[in-house]
Write a protein that holds these residues in place. Structure first.
Motif, PDB file in Angstrom:
ATOM      1  N   UNK A 199       0.892  -1.213  -0.126  1.00 46.21           N
ATOM      2  CA  UNK A 199       0.010  -0.031  -0.042  1.00 46.21           C
ATOM      3  C   UNK A 199       0.879   1.147   0.080  1.00 46.21           C
ATOM      4  N   UNK A 200       2.030   1.346   0.812  1.00 39.52           N
ATOM      5  CA  UNK A 200       2.842   2.455   0.666  1.00 39.52           C
ATOM      6  C   UNK A 200       3.240   2.590  -0.713  1.00 39.52           C
ATOM      7  N   UNK A 201       3.801   1.660  -1.352  1.00 43.85           N
ATOM      8  CA  UNK A 201       4.198   1.665  -2.773  1.00 43.85           C
ATOM      9  C   UNK A 201       3.183   2.359  -3.697  1.00 43.85           C
ATOM     10  N   UNK A 202       1.820   2.013  -3.563  1.00 46.58           N
ATOM     11  CA  UNK A 202       1.057   2.577  -4.322  1.00 46.58           C
ATOM     12  C   UNK A 202       0.845   4.060  -4.054  1.00 46.58           C
ATOM     13  N   UNK A 203       0.946   4.417  -2.668  1.00 51.87           N
ATOM     14  CA  UNK A 203       0.765   5.575  -2.187  1.00 51.87           C
ATOM     15  C   UNK A 203       1.761   6.547  -2.466  1.00 51.87           C
ATOM     16  N   UNK A 204       2.852   6.349  -2.357  1.00 53.45           N
ATOM     17  CA  UNK A 204       4.117   7.073  -2.611  1.00 53.45           C
ATOM     18  C   UNK A 204       4.786   6.939  -3.986  1.00 53.45           C
ATOM     19  N   UNK A 205       4.059   6.426  -4.779  1.00 53.82           N
ATOM     20  CA  UNK A 205       4.632   6.222  -6.256  1.00 53.82           C
ATOM     21  C   UNK A 205       5.803   5.962  -6.559  1.00 53.82           C
ATOM     22  N   UNK A 206       6.282   4.747  -5.845  1.00 52.68           N
ATOM     23  CA  UNK A 206       7.578   4.278  -5.796  1.00 52.68           C
ATOM     24  C   UNK A 206       7.453   3.026  -6.635  1.00 52.68           C
ATOM     25  N   UNK A 207       8.491   2.398  -7.145  1.00 54.77           N
ATOM     26  CA  UNK A 207       8.440   0.986  -7.980  1.00 54.77           C
ATOM     27  C   UNK A 207       7.865   0.155  -7.016  1.00 54.77           C
ATOM     28  N   UNK A 208       6.822  -0.587  -7.523  1.00 57.85           N
ATOM     29  CA  UNK A 208       5.866  -1.798  -6.655  1.00 57.85           C
ATOM     30  C   UNK A 208       7.055  -2.575  -6.211  1.00 57.85           C
ATOM     31  N   UNK A 209       6.668  -2.864  -4.787  1.00 54.40           N
ATOM     32  CA  UNK A 209       7.572  -3.866  -4.234  1.00 54.40           C
ATOM     33  C   UNK A 209       8.621  -3.360  -3.339  1.00 54.40           C
ATOM     34  N   UNK A 210       9.022  -1.955  -3.672  1.00 57.41           N
ATOM     35  CA  UNK A 210      10.041  -1.457  -2.935  1.00 57.41           C
ATOM     36  C   UNK A 210       9.759  -1.526  -1.358  1.00 57.41           C
ATOM     37  N   UNK A 211       8.891  -0.916  -0.935  1.00 58.51           N
ATOM     38  CA  UNK A 211       8.597  -0.786   0.462  1.00 58.51           C
ATOM     39  C   UNK A 211       7.984  -2.111   1.023  1.00 58.51           C
ATOM     40  N   UNK A 212       7.612  -2.932   0.332  1.00 59.62           N
ATOM     41  CA  UNK A 212       7.350  -4.291   0.550  1.00 59.62           C
ATOM     42  C   UNK A 212       8.356  -5.120   1.115  1.00 59.62           C
ATOM     43  N   UNK A 213       9.554  -5.118   0.070  1.00 61.59           N
ATOM     44  CA  UNK A 213      10.792  -5.548   0.329  1.00 61.59           C
ATOM     45  C   UNK A 213      11.487  -5.029   1.427  1.00 61.59           C
TER      46      UNK A 213
END
Length: 169
Positions: free
Chosen positions: A73-87
Motif C-alpha cells: 500500500x505504501x508503494x501505491x501511495x508513494x509512487x515508488x516502484x511496486x514492491x520496494x517498501x514491501x521488500x
C-alpha cells in the motif's frame, strides 16, 4: 472464568491488533502533505520505524502478510516502484527474526544504532533498485537526508509506540 484459566480475553484480542493499527496510523501520517513551497520538510519513514520496533517487542503480532500488505500500500501511495517498501519491510522482518536473540537484551541505544546501520543498508539498496528501474543515477542527497531524518526520528517514535504498548498490555 475463561481468562482465569489462561484463555484469551476480548481486551487481549483487541490489544493484539495494536501493532498493526499503530503501523497503519503511522502510514497515514507519512502521507500527510508537510511543508510549503518555501520550506519542504522530509517525512521520516514511520512505517519502517514501527515495524522495527514491533518486531523487536512482539514479532508474532507483525506477521509477514501484514508487512507485505502495508509495504505494498505504501508503494501505491508513494509512487515508488511496486514492491520496494514491501521488500524493505519484509527484509526488516527477516533481519529482526534472525537477530532477535542478540537484540532483545540490548540497550535502546544499541537497538537504535542497529536500526541506523540496517536502514542505511536498506536505503542504499533501495536507491540502487530505483536507479535501475528508472535507468538513471539519482542524486544521493535526498536518500541521505531521508535516512538521517528517519534515524533521528526512531527514538521519539519508539518512545510513543512504547507508551502505547504499555497501555494496551
Amino acid at each position: 472464568m475463561n481468562a482465569a484459566r489462561g484463555g484469551g480475553s476480548v481486551e487481549n484480542g483487541i490489544a493484539n491488533f495494536a501493532p498493526l493499527a499503530a503501523t497503519v496510523f503511522l502510514a497515514l501520517v507519512m502521507l500527510l502533505p508537510v511543508g510549503t513551497g518555501v520550506a519542504n520538510v522530509m517525512m521520516p519513514h514511520f512505517v519502517l520505524i514501527a515495524t522495527f520496533y514491533w518486531l523487536l517487542r512482539r514479532p508474532v503480532l507483525m506477521p509477514y502478510g501484514a508487512c507485505a500488505a502495508i509495504g505494498f500500500l505504501l508503494d501505491l501511495w508513494l509512487d515508488v516502484p511496486l514492491g520496494l517498501n514491501m521488500l524493505m519491510l519484509l527484509s526488516t522482518r527477516l533481519f529482526i527474526l534472525s537477530q532477535i536473540k542478540y537484540l532483545r537484551g540490548q540497550t535502546r541505544l544499541v537497538q537504535w544504532l542497529v536500526f541506523a546501520l540496517f536502514t542505511l543498508i536498506l536505503y542504499t539498496l533501495s536507491w540502487f533498485a530505483v536507479a535501475l528501474a528508472k535507468r538513471d543515477w539519482l542524486p544521493v542527497e535526498p536518500l541521505f537526508t531521508q535516512w538521517l531524518v528517519t534515524t533521528l526520528s526512531y527514538a521519539p517514535v519508539a518512545l510513543v509506540i512504547g507508551r502505547l504498548r504499555r497501555v494496551m498490555v
